[in-house]
Scaffold this motif. Structure first.
Motif, PDB file in Angstrom:
ATOM      1  N   ASP A 117     -24.733  -4.884 -24.581  1.00 15.24           N
ATOM      2  CA  ASP A 117     -25.677  -5.247 -23.517  1.00 15.24           C
ATOM      3  C   ASP A 117     -26.866  -6.013 -24.090  1.00 15.24           C
ATOM      4  N   GLU A 118     -27.320  -5.594 -25.268  1.00 16.13           N
ATOM      5  CA  GLU A 118     -28.437  -6.268 -25.929  1.00 16.13           C
ATOM      6  C   GLU A 118     -28.081  -7.720 -26.255  1.00 16.13           C
ATOM      7  N   VAL A 119     -26.892  -7.926 -26.785  1.00 22.91           N
ATOM      8  CA  VAL A 119     -26.431  -9.286 -27.116  1.00 22.91           C
ATOM      9  C   VAL A 119     -26.373 -10.138 -25.847  1.00 22.91           C
ATOM     10  N   ALA A 120     -25.792  -9.599 -24.781  1.00 21.07           N
ATOM     11  CA  ALA A 120     -25.682 -10.348 -23.524  1.00 21.07           C
ATOM     12  C   ALA A 120     -27.058 -10.668 -22.949  1.00 21.07           C
ATOM     13  N   LEU A 121     -27.968  -9.696 -22.964  1.00 19.97           N
ATOM     14  CA  LEU A 121     -29.316  -9.924 -22.446  1.00 19.97           C
ATOM     15  C   LEU A 121     -30.035 -11.011 -23.242  1.00 19.97           C
ATOM     16  N   GLN A 122     -29.941 -10.926 -24.560  1.00 14.48           N
ATOM     17  CA  GLN A 122     -30.625 -11.929 -25.388  1.00 14.48           C
ATOM     18  C   GLN A 122     -30.046 -13.322 -25.176  1.00 14.48           C
ATOM     19  N   ARG A 123     -28.726 -13.446 -25.032  1.00 12.28           N
ATOM     20  CA  ARG A 123     -28.121 -14.762 -24.748  1.00 12.28           C
ATOM     21  C   ARG A 123     -28.628 -15.304 -23.416  1.00 12.28           C
ATOM     22  N   TRP A 124     -28.665 -14.426 -22.411  1.00 12.11           N
ATOM     23  CA  TRP A 124     -29.125 -14.838 -21.091  1.00 12.11           C
ATOM     24  C   TRP A 124     -30.578 -15.315 -21.144  1.00 12.11           C
ATOM     25  N   VAL A 125     -31.446 -14.525 -21.781  1.00 11.66           N
ATOM     26  CA  VAL A 125     -32.856 -14.909 -21.867  1.00 11.66           C
ATOM     27  C   VAL A 125     -33.007 -16.227 -22.626  1.00 11.66           C
ATOM     28  N   LEU A 126     -32.347 -16.363 -23.763  1.00 12.27           N
ATOM     29  CA  LEU A 126     -32.480 -17.575 -24.568  1.00 12.27           C
ATOM     30  C   LEU A 126     -31.980 -18.803 -23.816  1.00 12.27           C
ATOM     31  N   ASN A 127     -30.780 -18.733 -23.280  1.00 10.19           N
ATOM     32  CA  ASN A 127     -30.160 -19.914 -22.680  1.00 10.19           C
ATOM     33  C   ASN A 127     -30.507 -20.146 -21.218  1.00 10.19           C
ATOM     34  N   ASP A 128     -30.441 -19.100 -20.402  1.00  9.72           N
ATOM     35  CA  ASP A 128     -30.608 -19.279 -18.960  1.00  9.72           C
ATOM     36  C   ASP A 128     -32.043 -19.133 -18.477  1.00  9.72           C
ATOM     37  N   VAL A 129     -32.911 -18.588 -19.311  1.00  6.32           N
ATOM     38  CA  VAL A 129     -34.304 -18.418 -18.897  1.00  6.32           C
ATOM     39  C   VAL A 129     -35.220 -19.343 -19.696  1.00  6.32           C
ATOM     40  N   VAL A 130     -35.239 -19.191 -21.016  1.00  8.65           N
ATOM     41  CA  VAL A 130     -36.189 -19.956 -21.830  1.00  8.65           C
ATOM     42  C   VAL A 130     -35.771 -21.421 -21.957  1.00  8.65           C
ATOM     43  N   ARG A 131     -34.594 -21.672 -22.508  1.00  5.93           N
ATOM     44  CA  ARG A 131     -34.169 -23.060 -22.754  1.00  5.93           C
ATOM     45  C   ARG A 131     -33.942 -23.847 -21.471  1.00  5.93           C
ATOM     46  N   SER A 132     -33.626 -23.175 -20.382  1.00  4.66           N
ATOM     47  CA  SER A 132     -33.394 -23.870 -19.111  1.00  4.66           C
ATOM     48  C   SER A 132     -34.707 -24.305 -18.463  1.00  4.66           C
ATOM     49  N   GLY A 133     -35.813 -23.736 -18.928  1.00  5.72           N
ATOM     50  CA  GLY A 133     -37.117 -24.066 -18.350  1.00  5.72           C
ATOM     51  C   GLY A 133     -37.409 -23.343 -17.050  1.00  5.72           C
ATOM     52  N   LYS A 134     -36.663 -22.289 -16.738  1.00  8.20           N
ATOM     53  CA  LYS A 134     -36.845 -21.569 -15.478  1.00  8.20           C
ATOM     54  C   LYS A 134     -38.031 -20.614 -15.491  1.00  8.20           C
ATOM     55  N   ALA A 135     -38.607 -20.381 -16.663  1.00  4.02           N
ATOM     56  CA  ALA A 135     -39.716 -19.425 -16.756  1.00  4.02           C
ATOM     57  C   ALA A 135     -40.979 -20.124 -17.236  1.00  4.02           C
ATOM     58  N   LEU A 136     -42.117 -19.617 -16.794  1.00  8.71           N
ATOM     59  CA  LEU A 136     -43.402 -20.112 -17.266  1.00  8.71           C
ATOM     60  C   LEU A 136     -43.821 -19.391 -18.537  1.00  8.71           C
ATOM     61  N   SER A 137     -43.428 -18.130 -18.667  1.00  9.26           N
ATOM     62  CA  SER A 137     -43.733 -17.341 -19.849  1.00  9.26           C
ATOM     63  C   SER A 137     -42.675 -16.251 -19.988  1.00  9.26           C
ATOM     64  N   VAL A 138     -42.490 -15.798 -21.214  1.00  4.59           N
ATOM     65  CA  VAL A 138     -41.511 -14.743 -21.489  1.00  4.59           C
ATOM     66  C   VAL A 138     -42.098 -13.815 -22.543  1.00  4.59           C
ATOM     67  N   ASP A 139     -41.891 -12.512 -22.354  1.00  3.08           N
ATOM     68  CA  ASP A 139     -42.267 -11.529 -23.352  1.00  3.08           C
ATOM     69  C   ASP A 139     -41.277 -10.389 -23.266  1.00  3.08           C
ATOM     70  N   ASP A 140     -41.094  -9.701 -24.360  1.00  2.00           N
ATOM     71  CA  ASP A 140     -40.186  -8.562 -24.373  1.00  2.00           C
ATOM     72  C   ASP A 140     -40.980  -7.277 -24.155  1.00  2.00           C
ATOM     73  N   VAL A 141     -40.305  -6.286 -23.609  1.00  2.00           N
ATOM     74  CA  VAL A 141     -40.914  -4.973 -23.460  1.00  2.00           C
ATOM     75  C   VAL A 141     -40.771  -4.265 -24.795  1.00  2.00           C
ATOM     76  N   SER A 142     -41.880  -3.810 -25.330  1.00  2.00           N
ATOM     77  CA  SER A 142     -41.816  -3.139 -26.644  1.00  2.00           C
ATOM     78  C   SER A 142     -42.697  -1.908 -26.644  1.00  2.00           C
ATOM     79  N   LEU A 143     -43.418  -1.666 -27.726  1.00  2.00           N
ATOM     80  CA  LEU A 143     -44.165  -0.419 -27.892  1.00  2.00           C
ATOM     81  C   LEU A 143     -45.083  -0.050 -26.736  1.00  2.00           C
ATOM     82  N   GLY A 144     -45.750  -1.022 -26.185  1.00  2.00           N
ATOM     83  CA  GLY A 144     -46.697  -0.724 -25.119  1.00  2.00           C
ATOM     84  C   GLY A 144     -46.077  -0.570 -23.755  1.00  2.00           C
ATOM     85  N   GLY A 145     -44.783  -0.916 -23.632  1.00  2.00           N
ATOM     86  CA  GLY A 145     -44.114  -0.852 -22.340  1.00  2.00           C
ATOM     87  C   GLY A 145     -44.504  -2.028 -21.453  1.00  2.00           C
ATOM     88  N   VAL A 146     -44.129  -1.956 -20.196  1.00  2.00           N
ATOM     89  CA  VAL A 146     -44.423  -3.037 -19.257  1.00  2.00           C
ATOM     90  C   VAL A 146     -45.907  -3.060 -18.974  1.00  2.00           C
TER      91      VAL A 146
END
Length: 188
Positions: A159-188
């Motif tokens: 699932d992690e691999v699929a999510l990262q591929r989707w974010v990289l290709n379909d969200v970031v590289r496609s230009g569909k997002a204004l900003s991107v960040d991952d959920v990490s230590l601090g949470g959402v």
């Protein structure tokens, strides 16, 4: 073409569950690169542990390495090197296991690198991936309760691999997002 690099670590996750915790650190490092538009390429590590001749520290070290291995294989990010520091103590006690992951990646379009900051008021926020509610090993828990307990978030590598591929290709590289960040230590 550009190069991106990140460092990540979460000793609390590894203290609770060395295998899952170290997988989570490798996945987090890859997410940091993907979020800016870089394809993760390789891993290095710095493993800081207590006395490996004790059963607990040996267990922690062994399963940290196995978790890093599993995540690195799934994410196709070979471990190219590392550093190990053992016999680290604080008084009579071993330090908590403190692996650090360094990861490098490559961007196709350096000028299109994404940033995490919100750009436009009123923009929608989209949360991708599965959510498993847990406070185990979280920043909130450590600060609020003053101790670490419970179960850290689970990582399902496919699932992690699929999510990262989707974010990289379909969200970031496609230009569909204004900003991107991952959920990490601090949470959402």
């Amino acid at each position: 073409v550009g190069i991106a690099a990140t460092l990540d670590g979460n000793p609390r996750y590894v203290e609770l569950e060395p295998y899952k915790g170290s997988m989570a650190i490798v996945a987090e490092a890859a997410r940091n690169l993907v979020a800016i538009g870089a394809e993760p390429l390789a891993v290095t590590n710095n493993l800081n542990y207590g006395d490996p001749e004790t059963e607990l520290v040996y267990y922690q070290l062994y399963y940290t390495i196995e978790g890093m291995r599993a995540a690195s294989l799934a994410l196709n990010t070979p471990v190219t090197g590392g550093n190990v520091s053992l016999y680290n103590t604080h008084g009579d006690s071993a330090i908590i296991p403190s692996p650090v992951i360094g990861m490098v990646g490559r961007t196709q379009q350096l000028q299109q690198a994404m940033t995490p900051a919100f750009k436009t008021p009123g923009s929608r926020v989209v949360l991708g991936g599965r959510f498993t509610p847990t406070l185990g090993g979280s920043e909130y828990q450590a600060r609020r309760a003053g101790k670490v307990y419970g179960t850290p978030p689970s990582i399902v590598l496919k699932d992690e691999v699929a999510l990262q591929r989707w974010v990289l290709n379909d969200v970031v590289r496609s230009g569909k997002a204004l900003s991107v960040d991952d959920v990490s230590l601090g949470g959402v």
